[in-house]
Write a protein that holds these residues in place. Structure first.
Motif, mmCIF file in Angstrom:
data_model
loop_
_atom_site.group_PDB
_atom_site.id
_atom_site.type_symbol
_atom_site.label_atom_id
_atom_site.label_comp_id
_atom_site.label_asym_id
_atom_site.label_seq_id
_atom_site.Cartn_x
_atom_site.Cartn_y
_atom_site.Cartn_z
ATOM 1 N N TYR A 1 -26.588 -27.417 39.553
ATOM 2 C CA TYR A 1 -25.545 -26.932 38.263
ATOM 3 C C TYR A 1 -24.291 -26.655 38.927
ATOM 4 N N ALA A 2 -24.414 -26.305 40.271
ATOM 5 C CA ALA A 2 -23.023 -26.131 40.852
ATOM 6 C C ALA A 2 -22.188 -27.295 40.913
ATOM 7 N N LEU A 3 -22.875 -28.297 41.410
ATOM 8 C CA LEU A 3 -22.081 -29.500 41.621
ATOM 9 C C LEU A 3 -21.787 -29.975 40.147
ATOM 10 N N ALA A 4 -22.472 -30.025 38.977
ATOM 11 C CA ALA A 4 -21.974 -30.346 37.963
ATOM 12 C C ALA A 4 -20.933 -29.488 37.495
ATOM 13 N N ARG A 5 -20.961 -28.291 37.594
ATOM 14 C CA ARG A 5 -19.884 -27.312 37.112
ATOM 15 C C ARG A 5 -18.545 -27.487 37.945
ATOM 16 N N SER A 6 -18.720 -28.068 39.313
ATOM 17 C CA SER A 6 -17.443 -28.384 39.818
ATOM 18 C C SER A 6 -16.586 -29.224 39.187
ATOM 19 N N PHE A 7 -17.129 -30.183 38.295
ATOM 20 C CA PHE A 7 -16.521 -31.247 37.464
ATOM 21 C C PHE A 7 -16.283 -30.671 36.155
ATOM 22 N N GLY A 8 -16.369 -29.321 35.766
ATOM 23 C CA GLY A 8 -15.915 -28.572 34.531
ATOM 24 C C GLY A 8 -17.331 -28.753 33.687
ATOM 25 N N VAL B 1 -27.125 -31.587 49.797
ATOM 26 C CA VAL B 1 -25.864 -31.610 49.366
ATOM 27 C C VAL B 1 -24.990 -30.418 49.196
ATOM 28 N N LYS B 2 -23.938 -30.309 49.708
ATOM 29 C CA LYS B 2 -23.104 -28.950 49.468
ATOM 30 C C LYS B 2 -22.103 -29.067 48.414
ATOM 31 N N THR B 3 -21.194 -30.126 48.636
ATOM 32 C CA THR B 3 -20.120 -30.155 47.680
ATOM 33 C C THR B 3 -19.968 -31.638 47.319
ATOM 34 N N VAL B 4 -19.295 -31.696 45.990
ATOM 35 C CA VAL B 4 -18.935 -33.172 45.915
ATOM 36 C C VAL B 4 -17.353 -33.059 45.041
ATOM 37 N N SER B 5 -16.728 -34.131 45.231
ATOM 38 C CA SER B 5 -15.504 -34.073 45.085
ATOM 39 C C SER B 5 -15.082 -35.597 44.616
ATOM 40 N N LYS B 6 -13.892 -35.660 43.618
ATOM 41 C CA LYS B 6 -13.406 -37.075 43.471
ATOM 42 C C LYS B 6 -12.023 -37.085 43.742
#
Length: 464
Positions: A203-210, A134-139
């Motif tokens: 960690y980067a995925l979680a950080r992308s949600f703040g 998984v590279k990126t996640v968004s909502k």
């Protein structure tokens, strides 16, 4: 780009917490899929408990869980206690047995646990997308969008004369694949372990949600020490009380463990040392050179220093014709005894009768102190690849622990080693994995049930 992979729930990471969550979700009727970086799910499980998979422990206490908020583990333990986990494993078809409170699969093979999960996931028709990073996640508009790189397994195609296919399976070139889901569970694990995907990408995925990430450091790992005599002790095992001491000016903090330690080429290993390693890792990772990190080993914790001195003096007096190493044979492993004598200034290879007899009591006193306070200055740890678990991760203050749901992004769940909880040796890291994964699954299923009831009520109003 390949699109159209839609599921109600996507679980990123098919480790212990991810598989537990997926099984619970599928049994509850959810359309769930697993995305896994490795070529097989549950790869890290194979190494747990020295391959025997110690998956929980009868003794449960807040002292068994570490992190900035270890009380979070206690919250989940109120629901997912040891009997609950044992029943969960029974439902997978894994009978368990316990030894001194430690629970293992009856087979004592971690592979049995991994395979039981895989079989159950297949029975529940849960798709597992392996070799998928998984590279990126968004909502957006209550939907999660996941972009990943996937590699397909290509089987050999040519037939040999005996009818069997020649060559080995290989992976295709990576291609992009996208997923869409209502709920997202991040179960990527941390940085520990020498396997693909243990790179901290979660960690980067979680950080992308703040989310705030408490800096990850190796835990349950060997310690490195500054000592020129360590090479003489390589491979020596001994029972000891181990005290880790961290001094910051006048402020001193200490932690204690007891058990068998192992001298390595450049430091210490063994369960007591590894239990203490996360505290040393945290200080050493910050590069705070003003904080001194030390280990004291007491090889005779049941005997006072004064009584130990008297014992040594007695042997010195009884065997004046022997060297000190010979007079104290059996007190410590030979190599360790030789180093202790060297540190004390005693000539281990010179008969006691030829040494200054008037100093024997003084030497016994010094030797007793050395055996009770064997000192090592800690200067580092092994790297993540050699660590059993990661200390640090997503700050639990930012998670609703009862369901492991993010406070920053609704319907996002963060479980397992990715969150800031690490356990001591004895099955606690796996117990945290099971219960955090199950808590997330139950939270999602509860929301789906409420959503279903609301939809039925809305339809009834429209029809009425």
């Amino acid at each position: 780009m390949v699109s159209g992979k839609k599921h109600s729930v996507i679980v990123v990471g098919a480790g212990a917490s991810g598989m537990a969550a997926a099984v619970c979700l599928a049994e509850g009727g959810a359309n769930v899929a697993l995305l896994e970086t490795n070529d097989i799910p549950g790869k890290k499980l194979l190494a747990t408990g020295n391959g025997k998979c110690n998956f929980t422990n009868n003794f449960q206490s807040i002292e068994c869980y570490r992190g900035e908020h270890p009380e979070a583990a206690m919250q989940l333990l109120a629901r997912f206690d040891v009997p609950y986990i044992l029943q969960f494993f029974e439902s997978l078809g894994v009978p368990a047995k316990q030894r001194d409170g430690y629970w293992y699969p009856n087979s004592e093979q971690a592979a049995s646990v991994r395979e039981a999960f895989v079989i159950r996931l297949r029975e529940l028709h849960v798709p597992i997308y392996e070799n998928t990073y998984v590279k990126t996640v968004s909502k957006k508009e209550k939907k999660f969008f996941i972009t990943a790189l996937r590699r397909d397994m290509i089987l050999p195609g040519k037939l040999k004369k005996d009818g069997k296919k020649s060559g080995k399976p290989k992976l295709s070139e990576p291609y992009e694949i996208c997923f869409e889901a209502e709920f997202l569970v991040l179960a990527t694990g941390g940085c520990a372990g020498n396997i693909s995907g243990a790179d901290g990408s979660g960690y980067a995925l979680a950080r992308s949600f703040g989310h705030r990430i408490i800096p990850p450091v190796p835990a349950l790992v060997q310690l490195h020490a500054k000592d020129s005599e360590l090479s003489r002790l390589f491979g020596v095992r001994a029972q000891a009380n181990v005290t880790l001491r961290i001094a910051d000016g006048e402020q001193i903090r200490t932690w204690n463990e007891r058990g068998e330690i192992l001298f390595t080429e450049n430091g210490l290993s063994g369960i007591p040392t590894m239990q203490l390693s996360r505290f040393a890792s945290r200080v050493l990772s910050k590069g705070e050179v003003h904080k001194k990190t030390e280990i004291f080993l007491d090889f005779f914790p049941e005997i006072s220093e004064n009584n130990l001195q008297q014992m040594i003096s007695k042997y010195f007096a009884a065997f004046p014709q022997r060297t000190p190493c010979q007079a104290l044979i059996g007190m410590l492993p030979a190599k360790l005894l030789a180093v202790a004598l060297s540190r004390t200034g005693v000539k281990g290879d010179l008969p006691l009768a030829l040494q200054n007899a008037g100093k024997n009591n003084l030497l016994a006193s010094r030797l007793a102190h050395t055996m009770k306070y064997f000192y090592l200055e800690i200067c580092g740890t092994n790297e993540f690849a050699s660590a059993q678990v990661t200390a640090g991760g997503v700050d639990l203050e930012e998670i609703r622990v009862v369901e492991m749901e993010s406070k920053f992004a609704e319907d996002l769940y963060i479980v397992g080693e990715l969150a800031d909880i690490d356990g001591t040796c004895g099955g606690y890291n796996l117990h945290w994995a099971w219960m955090s994964g199950l808590a997330a699954a139950e939270g999602i299923l509860a929301k789906k049930r409420l959503s279903g009831k609301k939809q039925r009520r809305d339809r009834a109003r429209q029809e009425g």
